[in-house]
Write a protein that holds these residues in place. Structure first.
Motif, PDB file in Angstrom:
ATOM      1  N   GLU A  24     -16.994 -72.922   8.066  1.00  0.00           N
ATOM      2  CA  GLU A  24     -15.775 -72.397   7.469  1.00  0.00           C
ATOM      3  C   GLU A  24     -16.074 -71.023   6.863  1.00  0.00           C
ATOM      4  O   GLU A  24     -17.186 -70.791   6.426  1.00  0.00           O
ATOM      5  N   HIS A 153      -7.872 -81.830  -1.580  1.00  0.00           N
ATOM      6  CA  HIS A 153      -9.253 -81.423  -1.292  1.00  0.00           C
ATOM      7  C   HIS A 153      -9.423 -80.769   0.074  1.00  0.00           C
ATOM      8  O   HIS A 153     -10.389 -80.059   0.304  1.00  0.00           O
ATOM      9  N   ASN A 154      -8.498 -81.046   0.984  1.00  0.00           N
ATOM     10  CA  ASN A 154      -8.649 -80.506   2.340  1.00  0.00           C
ATOM     11  C   ASN A 154      -7.545 -79.523   2.695  1.00  0.00           C
ATOM     12  O   ASN A 154      -7.262 -79.292   3.870  1.00  0.00           O
ATOM     13  N   LYS A 157      -7.928 -76.952   5.327  1.00  0.00           N
ATOM     14  CA  LYS A 157      -7.883 -77.357   6.737  1.00  0.00           C
ATOM     15  C   LYS A 157      -6.473 -77.324   7.317  1.00  0.00           C
ATOM     16  O   LYS A 157      -6.215 -77.883   8.389  1.00  0.00           O
ATOM     17  N   ASP A 174      -4.330 -87.123   6.578  1.00  0.00           N
ATOM     18  CA  ASP A 174      -5.734 -86.820   6.310  1.00  0.00           C
ATOM     19  C   ASP A 174      -5.908 -86.578   4.810  1.00  0.00           C
ATOM     20  O   ASP A 174      -5.468 -85.563   4.274  1.00  0.00           O
ATOM     21  N   TRP A 176      -8.752 -86.726   1.610  1.00  0.00           N
ATOM     22  CA  TRP A 176     -10.134 -86.907   1.176  1.00  0.00           C
ATOM     23  C   TRP A 176     -10.128 -87.404  -0.257  1.00  0.00           C
ATOM     24  O   TRP A 176      -9.316 -86.978  -1.062  1.00  0.00           O
ATOM     25  N   THR A 179     -14.301 -83.800  -3.050  1.00  0.00           N
ATOM     26  CA  THR A 179     -15.088 -82.826  -2.316  1.00  0.00           C
ATOM     27  C   THR A 179     -15.875 -81.978  -3.298  1.00  0.00           C
ATOM     28  O   THR A 179     -15.492 -81.857  -4.449  1.00  0.00           O
TER      29      THR A 179
END
Ligand code: SAH
Ligand code: SF4
Ligand code: F3S
Length: 485
Positions: A24, A153-154, A157, A174, A176, A179
């Motif tokens: 990333e 947390h994502n 993305k 999705d 999480w 993180t």
């Protein structure tokens, strides 16, 4: 707002037929380009542009996340509007109090009607509410018109998840649990050209017993000071003059870094950035507010004369139950020190009424602190029971009628004091950062004083983003009317 030209060039150079990058943010740049191709095809087949709307429900950190989502959407090729009648609607949710959740479900129901008339429409849900498993379950079963769900947390993305949704027929979920990753250099589209929020840390470790934030935002992690300074220098070069440093407890910034640094030391570094005129920050936890910080505030030319210092309760017994780690006396002493160092400072606060076990005596202690400190303003909240928090399991919840009655008394006191305190600068000339044209009267512009109060005065829109001297002619309760001098 204009796209970041260097980022555009990096994305243009990506070969979408090559293997997906693992690192990333390159991986997300790759998916931005993949999504862009799909959006281009859709636009061509529909013969029109595609619109998107990001709706923010929460705090300033939530708003900053929305700017990141907007930055990605624009690079993908959406035209971002504020209107929910769009091809893609993203709800960035908040769950700090129950009424935040209720609002989201209400709006999501409305959105179903819009979606039934727009075949191409997609709906995404993200933010703090999505970190609660029962919320995700409810949406999965009862709000089948949602296309994509992701968490706090994502969020980095987003492009990758959107690509998955483009390629699949079913709802993508999705989430999480936590993180420790911080992804730098993602695109951001700022709401204002002249001021912006800057994340300095994420998450919270305090576990105040009423609060859900540590559960939905995860453990505290600080960004490296170099990354923060680099970001601020970049936005200043693009015209930003005021930054708001964001974190749930900025006073504990830097403690968990490899090379620990204090928040006060970070502020000194930021102060040096040429072209930057104003520095704000939020939120300060009283337990970690150091003498070093007070000293930096006293001597700084750029730190604004405003401190938001959440009290929550004036009762030491309740503060203890809340896990706040300070007493009524500690708080009052802190305020005394700050007012001595910076006599012109404006203090604001947050107060919760009706925490489990709060008695009339406890409540009177809160009123006492409000009378002693004389806050410029206070956000008052009725205690809201959040599943999973320690306070939710406490047995002595206060009856609703009692809470309501206390809340009204508190609000009354807060407003009376606020009106008196706010007037104190009448007749003075002060610097105002002009923010926008006045909503009600196009001959006026509106801006903020260093102490965060709003001033309206005659002026044209080319003043927006500039700092000008304004005479504060008349105080109208919580704002001023003035004229430029
Ligand atoms: N990190 C910040 C606060 C974030 S939440 C801080 O510690 O100051 C913003 C405010 O919402 C809090 O200050 C608190 O007053 C209020 N709040 C949080 N949880 C709440 C709850 N369960 N019920 C009512 N108000 C709450
Ligand atoms: Fe919640 Fe307390 Fe953390 Fe603030 S410091 S976010 S109130 S747990
Ligand atoms: Fe709400 Fe999450 Fe902020 S719960 S207050 S949006 S951190």
């Amino acid at each position: 707002m204009a796209h970041d030209k260097t980022l555009e060039a990096v994305i243009d150079a990506i070969d979408v037929n090559a293997a997906v990058p693992v690192e990333e943010p390159m991986r997300q740049y790759y998916y931005i380009k993949k999504c862009r191709q799909i959006v281009e095809e859709k636009k061509a087949s529909l013969g029109r542009k595609l619109t998107a709307a990001v709706i923010t429900f929460g705090c300033q950190m939530n708003a900053r996340d929305s700017e990141k989502l907007t930055g990605i959407l624009e690079l993908i090729g959406y035209e971002v509007t504020g209107n929910e009648n769009a091809d893609f609607v993203i709800y960035n949710t908040c769950t700090v109090r129950e009424n935040a959740n209720t609002r989201v479900y209400g709006r999501l129901g409305q959105l179903k009607k819009i979606k039934s008339t727009r075949r191409e429409m997609m709906i995404a849900m993200c933010g703090c509410m999505m970190q609660e498993p029962e919320v995700v379950e409810k949406i999965r079963t009862s709000y089948r018109h949602v296309d994509l769900i992701f968490g706090t947390h994502n969020i980095f993305k987003f492009a990758e998840l959107l690509y998955s949704r483009f390629k699949s027929r079913s709802m993508i979920i999705d989430i999480w649990k936590d993180t420790n990753q911080i992804v730098e250099d993602l695109p951001v589209d700022r709401k204002y050209s002249f001021k912006t929020g800057i994340n300095i840390m994420f998450g919270c470790n305090n576990f105040c017993s009423y609060c859900i934030v540590p559960y939905v935002r995860g453990r505290e992690r600080s960004r490296a000071p170099e990354d923060i300074v680099r970001e601020i220098k970049k936005v200043v070069s693009e015209g930003v003059v005021e930054v708001m440093l964001l974190g749930q407890n900025v006073n504990s910034y830097g403690k968990n870094l490899e090379n620990p640094i204090t928040f006060a030391a970070l502020l000194k570094e930021i102060e040096k950035i040429e072209g930057l005129r104003r520095i704000r920050f939020m939120t300060s936890h009283p337990k970690d507010l150091s003498d070093e910080l007070i000293e930096v505030m006293r001597t700084s030319k750029k730190i604004c004369r405003h401190l938001h210092l959440p009290l929550q309760s004036g009762s030491t017994r309740i503060l203890n139950e809340m896990n706040r780690h300070y007493t009524k006396e500690d708080y009052l002493e802190l305020v005394r020190k700050i007012k001595t160092a910076c006599p012109d400072i404006s203090l604001t606060t947050d107060i919760i009424v009706g925490f489990p076990g709060e008695t009339e005596e406890d409540f009177l202690e809160t009123l006492d602190v409000v009378e002693k400190v004389r806050f410029d303003s206070a956000y008052t909240f009725i205690y809201s029971k959040r599943t999973g928090t320690k306070a939710a399991a406490m047995e002595n919840q206060v009856p609703e009628a009692v809470v309501k009655e206390r809340f009204d008394r508190l609000l009354n006191l807060v407003q009376t004091i606020s009106a008196e305190v706010t007037m104190r600068d009448t007749g003075k000339v002060m610097e105002v950062l002009v923010e926008e044209q006045n909503d009600h009267d196009a001959s006026l512009v509106s801006g903020r004083l260093s102490n965060n109060l709003i001033v309206h005065f005659p002026g044209s829109t080319d003043l927006i983003g500039k700092i000008v001297s304004v005479s504060l002619d008349e105080c109208k309760g919580f704002y001023y009317m003035g004229h430029m001098v």
